[in-house]
Scaffold this motif. Structure first.
Motif, PDB file in Angstrom:
ATOM      1  N   VAL A 140      36.768  17.081  38.061  1.00 15.36           N
ATOM      2  CA  VAL A 140      37.276  15.729  38.285  1.00 15.36           C
ATOM      3  C   VAL A 140      38.741  15.743  37.869  1.00 15.36           C
ATOM      4  N   ASP A 153      38.276  11.489  32.844  1.00 16.01           N
ATOM      5  CA  ASP A 153      37.186  11.469  31.864  1.00 16.01           C
ATOM      6  C   ASP A 153      36.360  10.197  32.002  1.00 16.01           C
ATOM      7  N   ARG A 190      33.963  10.687  34.695  1.00 16.28           N
ATOM      8  CA  ARG A 190      32.882  11.562  34.239  1.00 16.28           C
ATOM      9  C   ARG A 190      31.906  10.787  33.349  1.00 16.28           C
ATOM     10  N   PRO A 236      26.927  16.524  30.895  1.00 16.77           N
ATOM     11  CA  PRO A 236      28.398  16.377  30.807  1.00 16.77           C
ATOM     12  C   PRO A 236      29.124  17.687  31.093  1.00 16.77           C
ATOM     13  N   PHE A 244      30.672  18.801  34.496  1.00 11.71           N
ATOM     14  CA  PHE A 244      32.000  18.378  34.940  1.00 11.71           C
ATOM     15  C   PHE A 244      33.078  19.059  34.101  1.00 11.71           C
ATOM     16  N   ILE A 256      37.268  18.387  33.496  1.00 12.11           N
ATOM     17  CA  ILE A 256      38.247  17.369  33.879  1.00 12.11           C
ATOM     18  C   ILE A 256      39.666  17.885  33.703  1.00 12.11           C
TER      19      ILE A 256
END
Lengths: 578, 276
Positions: A499, A526, A529, A540, A543, A545
């Motif tokens: 992301v 974030d 996410r 978590p 992902f 970031i």
């Protein structure tokens, strides 16, 4: 009467006739041209533009996002269309043999194991525990399987959920042959894939290329869903259709002008081995929650024999338990090989193509409204893709075919409580740098309108004094946007997702510190996410970031398009090799 | 002198080789069609659940007709018909270009015939559908494959008929020609061919119809355009109505082209139907 010399000529001269003829011809031609859309209309062949903004967007139904498991509250029986008329399937109440066709697909291993082979037999789990027998019949052609189901010859229809979306409108013309889906058998997990030729790096590179695949099959859903997710208009790709996935693979190998094919294992693995210059772009090993294999029962049969439907569901789960024992598993391979006329080795080699979905996973699929790849979302996603492509006119609602009552009943009884949801992939924390070293399968730009200097995706609107207005949202479509991302991320359950947040450059060179802007872009990534993890219960660590500040404008030719640059980009990367 | 058909000596409903006025021929031809439509209607009338045959298998004639607009507009019936027609014509021309000289040579020269007969016999019993994957790997997935497949199917059908047409030319014609000093080439060009033409034309007429029966197989690969494509996709995702409609349309088009062939034959070879 013969014309004589002294009679004056009546009518046009030769030239006049020619002019008249040409005039009539021109009139006809003109009329034909004017009415060309009426005489030879272009039809709806899926070449129209798809509204990418609408893709995967649903009515924002649940904005709180506080629960991760949110069970459906309705009673399936109240939503399913009632069965009218006299039941019209073949049935011998003495023998009690359920005709259950299957195709050549490893996903059926649990039912083969439970049944102890293909033929109906009194030693099967179904006979011993539930008092009926099952006749597994190989009907590989989905059209034949569908027709056998429609005519009442088969009580059950095999298929992927995307096939059910295509079949359902026609089957529901008769309320007795309406499909009722009770159980998911597996997710395709490496069984379907895309093989490419030449220098195609990601899905976006397929623009302008030629792809061959089996029409109206999971392949069609797979590739078009992929294209839409990557922001590529399906009409920007040249589609060639075959009747089966096998033919698609053969066509790809035979015809060098074709750049990609969508097919099944083992072809998708054999082609890169045998044909130089080809490689796999992506398979359902990454998009491992995209193609769901299910079975449906005829509505009239299900109505008349609820206990048999329950026995089928439970028996298949029992079969999954049986497969845990290596000896039983070997036996099941052999039975399956006998049924398909193959070697046991060939069947064993297919074992990696599918992931059997046990009771826990079925619970998530049918019952959890927040599961990012549940029945409802998969069904709606398929429906969207096929409707946009012009393949279905009047789609069937998911709750007109989905019946989770048996899963719910078994849940209450606790029969299969030991079958926990095993499908969740685990991820080790990883850095963006490491992930981004590989090329992504696809990248999607999503736009959440952040309040200036805010990284809160659920930021309320502010009044003229700058005070937040309660119960409002600065970006009212945030829930729908997150839903869209969640569905994509859910389909690529095993993939790593990056992301990346971006900001506009409106404060560039005006005294704002770059670190602060970078921090803001990172916080935005974030925030996306966190919102996804909170509502959809993703790991978590799935992902990674990154904040790009204003360094990568969405359109390099127009870097001052600030609205375009306040964005978040989602990239799906293949899982890291272990 | 013309020989009249023997007058029937029997009376009653059915008389052997009875002469019928045109209206009776039409009427009698209409009866089975009406009966078929009647049975079809009977089996598919009423609510979906009360029919003899469920609409998921066989839609009613009314439903089939009602879906015509959708077929015409959404599925581009005329364009797809044009596509299929082009393929059939191209395949036919290609097949003719090969089968005609081959058939002629085989019919005229026993050695050529001996050389190629095993192949044509093999072809006659060949299940044509098995050629689909073969043409696929030889000619790719494009237009060429469809045309080549149809050309193969046509050739297999046409060659034996062409041979037979040349074969059956009466020896008297040849003998007369030789007496008049005809060369080998003269015999082929001015005797065998002209006498055989009406039969060759008849073979072409029959053969052209064969193309329509293979159109579905030809269009199985790179499905999408063509009438075969409409059937294949309708089988999978519906509506079923379109399958039956396209079948009717294929038969209608084949019938129409057959009539055109016949008319052209009467115009080209008026002596064929003359009583000798």
């Amino acid at each position: 009467m013969a014309q004589t010399e002294d009679q004056p000529k009546v009518g046009p001269t030769a030239l006049g006739k020619l002019v008249l003829f040409l005039f009539v011809l021109a009139c006809l031609g003109g009329a034909a041209f004017y009415f060309r859309d009426l005489i030879a209309p272009g039809g709806r062949d899926g070449s129209q533009q798809v509204d990418l903004d609408q893709f995967q967007r649903v009515e924002a139904q649940d904005t709180q996002g506080i629960t991760t498991v949110n069970e459906y509250q309705y009673v399936p029986g109240e939503k399913l269309p009632p069965v009218k008329g006299v039941s019209a399937y073949k049935w011998d109440p003495q023998q009690k043999v359920v005709n259950f066709p299957i195709n050549v697909w490893i996903g059926w291993l649990p039912i083969v194991a439970a049944n102890g082979g293909f033929a109906p037999n009194p030693e099967s789990i179904f006979a011993k525990k539930h008092g009926f027998q099952v006749n597994l019949r190989l009907i590989d052609d989905p059209v034949v399987a569908r027709d056998a189901f429609a005519s009442g010859d088969s009580h059950v229809l095999w298929g992927t959920l995307d096939m059910m979306v295509l079949f359902a409108p026609d089957l529901m013309k008769d309320s007795r042959s309406a499909p009722r889906i009770y159980q998911q058998v597996d997710w395709s997990s490496g069984g379907d894939g895309i093989v490419i030729r030449g220098n195609i790096g990601s899905v976006a590179d397929l623009k302008g290329k030629t792809i061959v695949y089996a029409q109206n099959s999971p392949s069609q859903y797979f590739i078009n869903n992929l294209l839409l997710n990557a922001g590529v208009q399906p009409s920007d790709v040249n589609h060639k259709y075959t009747a089966t996935a096998f033919e698609a693979a053969a066509a790809f190998v035979a015809d060098r002008s074709i750049d990609a094919c969508v097919s099944w294992a083992p072809d998708i693995y054999n082609i890169p081995d045998k044909v130089t210059g080809t490689r796999i772009l992506t398979t359902t090993a990454e998009a491992n929650k995209l193609i769901a294999d299910v079975w449906a029962a005829r509505a009239d049969f299900a109505n008349d024999h609820p206990e048999i439907i329950k026995g089928l569901v439970a028996g298949i789960f029992d079969g999954m338990d049986r497969l845990k024992d290596p000896a039983q598993r070997e036996m099941a391979y052999q039975w399956m090989a006998d049924g398909y006329g193959m070697q046991a080795d060939e069947v064993r080699a297919m074992a990696q193509d599918a992931h059997s979905t046990n009771f826990g996973e079925n619970k998530a699929f049918f019952l959890n409204a927040n599961d990012p790849a549940n029945f409802e979302r998969t069904w709606k996603n398929v429906t969207f893709v096929y409707r946009e492509l012009g393949l279905i006119d009047t789609p069937v609602r998911f709750d007109e075919v989905m019946d989770f009552s048996i899963i719910q009943e078994l849940d209450r009884a606790g029969t299969f409580a030991h079958q926990k949801d095993e499908s969740r992939s685990t991820f080790a924390p990883t850095s963006y740098k490491k992930v981004a070293a590989e090329s992504p399968i696809l990248t999607q730009t999503i736009r959440i309108n952040f309040y200036p200097n805010s990284a809160n995706v659920f930021e309320p609107e502010h009044d003229e004094m700058g005070k937040p207005i309660p119960n409002t949202l600065y970006d009212p479509s945030v829930a729908a946007t997150l839903e869209k991302v969640a569905r994509l991320v859910g389909q690529y359950e095993r993939a790593v997702v990056a992301v990346v947040g971006h900001t506009d450059s409106s404060m560039r060179g005006k005294g704002t510190r770059y670190e602060d802007v970078k921090g803001l872009s990172m916080d935005r990534a974030d925030a996306v996410r966190q919102a996804l993890v909170k509502k959809y219960d993703f790991d978590p660590n799935k992902f990674t970031i990154e904040g790009m500040a204003w360094d990568e404008p969405a359109n390099p030719d127009d870097p001052s398009n600030h609205a375009l640059n306040r964005r978040v980009e989602i990239s799906v990367y293949p899982p890291e090799a272990k | 002198m013309t020989t009249e058909a023997p007058q029937s000596v029997h009376s009653g409903l059915l008389r052997i080789r009875e002469k019928l006025p045109a209206w009776k021929t039409w009427l009698l031809g209409l009866v089975p069609v009406v009966v078929l439509l009647g049975v079809w209607t009977l089996a598919t009338t009423g609510a979906a659940e009360e029919r003899m045959i469920s609409p998921t298998i066989l839609p009613s004639p009314g439903e089939v007709v009602a879906s015509f607009g959708q077929l015409w507009f959404d599925r581009a019936l005329t364009r797809n018909l044009g596509v299929s027609l082009t393929r059939v014509v191209e395949g036919f021309l290609l097949a003719f270009a090969v089968s005609f000289p081959l058939g002629l040579l085989m019919g005229a020269f026993t050695k050529v015939k001996a050389a190629f007969t095993p192949l044509t016999v093999f072809g006659a019993y060949l299940p044509i559908p098995t050629l689909v994957p073969l043409t696929l790997s030889l000619f790719g997935t494009g237009e060429l494959q469809k045309v080549m497949f149809l050309a193969l199917a046509f050739s297999i059908y046409l060659v034996p008929l062409f041979v037979a047409a040349v074969d059956t030319v009466d020896d008297t014609y040849l003998k007369t020609a030789y007496t008049l000093g005809a060369t080998r080439w003269d015999a082929v060009r001015r005797v065998l061919l002209p006498v055989a033409w009406p039969d060759i034309w008849q073979a072409m007429r029959l053969g052209f119809g064969v193309g329509w029966s293979y159109i579905l197989l030809a269009e199985m690969v790179d499905v999408g355009r063509g009438l075969g494509g409409i059937i294949i996709t309708s089988q999978r995702r519906g509506p079923r109505e379109h399958i039956y409609l396209v079948l009717v349309i294929i038969v209608a088009v084949a019938f129409l082209t057959d009539k055109l062939w016949a008319a052209a034959g009467r115009w080209l070879f008026p002596y064929r139907d003359q009583k000798r």
